[in-house]
Design an enzyme around this catalytic site. Structure first.
Site, short mmCIF file in Angstrom:
data_model
loop_
_atom_site.label_atom_id
_atom_site.label_comp_id
_atom_site.label_asym_id
_atom_site.label_seq_id
_atom_site.Cartn_x
_atom_site.Cartn_y
_atom_site.Cartn_z
N SER A 41 0.82 -1.28 0.04
CA SER A 41 -0.02 0.02 -0.01
C SER A 41 0.93 1.36 -0.02
O SER A 41 1.77 1.39 -0.88
CB SER A 41 -0.91 -0.11 1.15
OG SER A 41 -2.17 0.90 1.05
N ASP A 153 -4.85 -3.80 -2.57
CA ASP A 153 -4.18 -3.41 -1.51
C ASP A 153 -3.35 -4.56 -0.82
O ASP A 153 -3.96 -5.53 -0.46
CB ASP A 153 -5.13 -2.82 -0.43
CG ASP A 153 -4.06 -2.12 0.68
OD1 ASP A 153 -3.23 -2.60 1.12
OD2 ASP A 153 -4.89 -1.15 1.09
#
Length: 274
Positions: A41, A153
């Site tokens: 991320s 993510d």
């Protein structure tokens, strides 16, 4: 005698991730070089910029100057509120379009396959594609379709990817945990709902799996709004402060066992001479 190879794992946390810059800043100030970096991320994004050759100061300047519309392209929310095309081009520009084998420091990025739930590890190919996949917060930034996978993510499966730097060859590992600051607060909009949901998920993951690092740096970020991206200085300050608080422990951990034994022996001889 050479010190141990240092591996730094940069965790997920949306806008809280600017704390990573404070950690890197503290390491540079103390003359400690990082040998390997992994990230997911926001950690993947900042790690990629750093490994591509940007200095911490340059990345901080970029973070301070960046406006939301520099990377946000609103879409009809079929797969995400933000299309991610502008973000992908921004990552490509600031990483110089480099492939992993062209980086100045070794980097590994983790993303999540939304179809299978599997962890997807990137250590080859274009860096910007890997990072674009890893920063795709479900519901906010559209996932990336790549090689038949739908990727999002990396924090969904590996919030602080320490094992990646171990596999890269790190002998001493540091995990930067941005925390899951879950609290009873008003859910004012869809962003609050999504981020709170992910925080709850990651909190459960970390409670079950833990963080298998030699040292964990945990900046205090409770007062940081993870979706506004306008508290860069506060995040950097918290990251730097947290890193400096454990700096002596970090230095000691980097000393090889053979050298520690030699230093202890030297200390005993000195005491005897007195």
């Amino acid at each position: 005698m050479a010190r141990k190879k240092l591996g730094l794992a940069l965790g997920s946390g949306a806008a809280r991730g600017f704390a990573h810059l404070g950690v890197l800043q503290a390491l540079e100030e103390r003359g400690i070089d990082v040998d390997y970096i992994s990230g997911c991320s926001i950690g993947a994004l900042l790690g990629a910029l750093y490994c591509s050759g940007m200095s911490v100061v340059e990345i901080i300047d970029l973070a301070m100057d960046l406006e939301p519309w520099d990377w946000i392209d609103i879409s009809v929310p079929k797969k995400g509120l933000v299309q991610g095309r502008k973000l992908e081009q921004l990552i490509k520009r600031y990483t110089g379009g480099k492939r992993f084998d062209q980086l100045k420091k070794p980097l590994t990025v983790v993303a999540t396959d939304l179809c299978t739930g599997e962890r997807v590890i990137f250590d080859s190919g274009p860096v910007y594609k890997a990072v674009r996949a890893s920063v795709a917060i479900p519901g906010i930034i559209a996932p990336l379709e790549l090689d038949g996978r739908i990727l999002a993510d990396g924090g969904l499966v590996d919030p602080v990817p320490v094992n990646l730097v171990k596999n890269m060859g790190a002998e001493y590992t540091v995990g930067v945990n941005l925390g899951s600051w879950i609290e009873d607060k008003k859910m004012g909009n869809i962003y609050d709902i999504i981020i709170q949901s992910i925080d709850i998920l990651q909190n459960e993951i970390l409670m079950l799996k833990g963080i298998d690092a030699d040292l964990i740096i945990s900046p205090y970020l409770k007062d940081i709004n993870p979706v506004t991206f306008n508290q860069v200085e506060e995040c950097i300050h918290s990251g730097r402060k947290a890193a400096l608080e454990v700096m002596e422990q970090l230095r000691a951990g980097l000393v090889p066992a053979e050298k520690k034994g030699w230093l202890q022996s030297l200390g005993r001889r000195r005491n005897t001479c007195r």
